[in-house]
Design a protein around this motif. Structure first.
Motif, PDB file in Angstrom:
ATOM      1  N   ALA A 197       2.022   8.407   4.434  1.00 54.72           N
ATOM      2  CA  ALA A 197       2.648   7.834   3.022  1.00 54.72           C
ATOM      3  C   ALA A 197       3.787   6.625   3.526  1.00 54.72           C
ATOM      4  O   ALA A 197       4.271   6.914   4.539  1.00 54.72           O
ATOM      5  CB  ALA A 197       3.485   9.008   2.490  1.00 54.72           C
ATOM      6  N   HIS A 206       8.579   9.640   2.083  1.00 53.42           N
ATOM      7  CA  HIS A 206       8.591   8.160   2.685  1.00 53.42           C
ATOM      8  C   HIS A 206       9.104   8.173   4.091  1.00 53.42           C
ATOM      9  O   HIS A 206       9.752   9.254   4.551  1.00 53.42           O
ATOM     10  CB  HIS A 206       9.645   7.221   1.707  1.00 53.42           C
ATOM     11  CG  HIS A 206       9.222   6.990   0.396  1.00 53.42           C
ATOM     12  ND1 HIS A 206      10.214   6.143  -0.448  1.00 53.42           N
ATOM     13  CD2 HIS A 206       8.293   7.190  -0.437  1.00 53.42           C
ATOM     14  CE1 HIS A 206       9.805   6.049  -1.479  1.00 53.42           C
ATOM     15  NE2 HIS A 206       8.403   6.700  -1.541  1.00 53.42           N
ATOM     16  N   GLU A 225       5.915   2.955  -0.272  1.00 52.75           N
ATOM     17  CA  GLU A 225       5.599   2.689  -1.669  1.00 52.75           C
ATOM     18  C   GLU A 225       5.090   3.691  -2.351  1.00 52.75           C
ATOM     19  O   GLU A 225       4.780   3.806  -3.723  1.00 52.75           O
ATOM     20  CB  GLU A 225       4.666   1.344  -1.696  1.00 52.75           C
ATOM     21  CG  GLU A 225       5.290   0.126  -1.366  1.00 52.75           C
ATOM     22  CD  GLU A 225       5.749  -0.166  -0.001  1.00 52.75           C
ATOM     23  OE1 GLU A 225       6.787  -0.857   0.116  1.00 52.75           O
ATOM     24  OE2 GLU A 225       5.323   0.323   0.754  1.00 52.75           O
ATOM     25  N   HIS A 226       4.847   4.992  -1.671  1.00 48.91           N
ATOM     26  CA  HIS A 226       4.250   6.117  -2.203  1.00 48.91           C
ATOM     27  C   HIS A 226       5.270   6.536  -3.456  1.00 48.91           C
ATOM     28  O   HIS A 226       6.405   6.354  -3.332  1.00 48.91           O
ATOM     29  CB  HIS A 226       4.421   7.419  -1.152  1.00 48.91           C
ATOM     30  CG  HIS A 226       3.527   8.363  -1.441  1.00 48.91           C
ATOM     31  ND1 HIS A 226       3.963   9.517  -2.037  1.00 48.91           N
ATOM     32  CD2 HIS A 226       2.009   8.470  -1.289  1.00 48.91           C
ATOM     33  CE1 HIS A 226       2.887  10.410  -2.303  1.00 48.91           C
ATOM     34  NE2 HIS A 226       1.767   9.827  -1.968  1.00 48.91           N
ATOM     35  N   GLU A 227       4.566   7.160  -4.532  1.00 52.16           N
ATOM     36  CA  GLU A 227       5.272   7.583  -5.524  1.00 52.16           C
ATOM     37  C   GLU A 227       6.283   8.831  -5.380  1.00 52.16           C
ATOM     38  O   GLU A 227       7.383   8.813  -6.266  1.00 52.16           O
ATOM     39  CB  GLU A 227       4.362   7.902  -6.727  1.00 52.16           C
ATOM     40  CG  GLU A 227       3.479   9.182  -6.389  1.00 52.16           C
ATOM     41  CD  GLU A 227       2.246   8.805  -5.908  1.00 52.16           C
ATOM     42  OE1 GLU A 227       1.454   9.512  -5.570  1.00 52.16           O
ATOM     43  OE2 GLU A 227       1.822   7.531  -5.345  1.00 52.16           O
ATOM     44  N   SER A 241       0.898  -1.164   0.095  1.00 52.63           N
ATOM     45  CA  SER A 241      -0.135  -0.102  -0.356  1.00 52.63           C
ATOM     46  C   SER A 241       1.127   1.147  -0.054  1.00 52.63           C
ATOM     47  O   SER A 241       2.004   1.209   0.483  1.00 52.63           O
ATOM     48  CB  SER A 241      -0.897   0.152   1.272  1.00 52.63           C
ATOM     49  OG  SER A 241      -1.458   1.182   1.220  1.00 52.63           O
ATOM     50  N   ARG A 242       0.248   2.344  -0.667  1.00 48.95           N
ATOM     51  CA  ARG A 242       1.092   3.476  -0.794  1.00 48.95           C
ATOM     52  C   ARG A 242       0.771   4.369   0.629  1.00 48.95           C
ATOM     53  O   ARG A 242       1.345   5.458   0.890  1.00 48.95           O
ATOM     54  CB  ARG A 242       0.778   4.372  -1.873  1.00 48.95           C
ATOM     55  CG  ARG A 242       1.212   3.759  -3.219  1.00 48.95           C
ATOM     56  CD  ARG A 242       0.920   4.568  -4.400  1.00 48.95           C
ATOM     57  NE  ARG A 242      -0.296   4.575  -4.538  1.00 48.95           N
ATOM     58  CZ  ARG A 242      -0.958   5.488  -5.531  1.00 48.95           C
ATOM     59  NH1 ARG A 242      -0.276   6.353  -6.143  1.00 48.95           N
ATOM     60  NH2 ARG A 242      -2.233   5.816  -5.593  1.00 48.95           N
ATOM     61  N   GLN A 243      -0.212   3.999   1.457  1.00 49.40           N
ATOM     62  CA  GLN A 243      -0.344   4.701   2.671  1.00 49.40           C
ATOM     63  C   GLN A 243      -0.436   3.739   3.901  1.00 49.40           C
ATOM     64  O   GLN A 243      -0.639   2.564   3.749  1.00 49.40           O
ATOM     65  CB  GLN A 243      -1.547   5.440   2.456  1.00 49.40           C
ATOM     66  CG  GLN A 243      -1.803   6.686   1.540  1.00 49.40           C
ATOM     67  CD  GLN A 243      -3.026   7.425   1.873  1.00 49.40           C
ATOM     68  OE1 GLN A 243      -3.395   7.885   2.839  1.00 49.40           O
ATOM     69  NE2 GLN A 243      -3.876   7.517   0.592  1.00 49.40           N
TER      70      GLN A 243
END
Length: 187
Positions: free
Chosen positions: A169, A179, A172-174, A44-46
């Motif tokens: 975040a 991070h 994995e967050h863009e 997950s990005r969050q």
């Protein structure tokens, strides 16, 4: 071993007064849910956290490697990008505590991980609504003293102590600037 030494060298910045500052990026992070005990959120990005006592409780877990020896560290600051805050209250109180067990972000699930064992070593992170979209920072130096000295890593569990939710975040967050990181000041 060579890769670890190279990464440590790359993230070291010298500061004044004979102090070294290192920025350590999370090597693993995830959140787990009580109502989905066998599901994993490592990609997950969050990282979502809620009160740990709720039926659908969510607890975030973050791992940092290459921390160093406790007697070398004068301060450790956890930095998290706050992507969303429940706006039903003016302030959220998040608790952060050290956990001893290692984990793999793509494998850990609620049913196999005891994130709620009582531990006297925890810190509070107070988050207000205007923190949304900003990086929050909390001093977790006191948690270093409670970790296993034979380990060069630190694992943290993050959960709400009141109602509502906060989303951070993940690694994995863009946007890499959001991070989770640990800022370590060494003597």
């Amino acid at each position: 071993m060579l890769l670890s030494a190279l990464l440590l060298l790359l993230c070291t910045i010298h500061t004044s007064a004979n102090q070294v500052k290192r920025v350590i990026h999370a090597s693993g992070d995830t959140f787990i849910r009580r109502d989905r005990q066998y599901q994993n959120y490592g990609s997950s990005r969050q990282l979502t956290v809620t009160t740990k006592d709720a039926k659908s409780a969510r607890v975030a877990i973050i791992k940092f490697d290459n921390i160093g020896r406790n007697d070398d560290v004068s301060k450790a600051l956890l930095r998290l990008f706050i992507s969303e805050v429940d706006d039903n209250h003016e302030e959220r109180v998040v608790k952060i505590r050290r956990i001893n067990e290692d984990f793999y972000e793509d494998e850990v699930v609620w049913s196999e991980y005891d994130v709620h064992e009582e531990d006297p070593h925890w810190v509070e992170f107070r988050i207000v609504n205007d923190y949304e979209g900003k990086i929050g920072q909390v001093d977790i130096t006191e948690l270093l003293g409670s970790r296993d000295q034979s380990s060069n890593s630190m694992h943290l569990a993050i959960f709400m102590s009141d109602k509502g939710f906060v989303k951070f975040a993940s690694k994995e967050h863009e946007n890499q600037a959001t991070h989770p990181t640990l800022l370590v000041l060494e003597n």
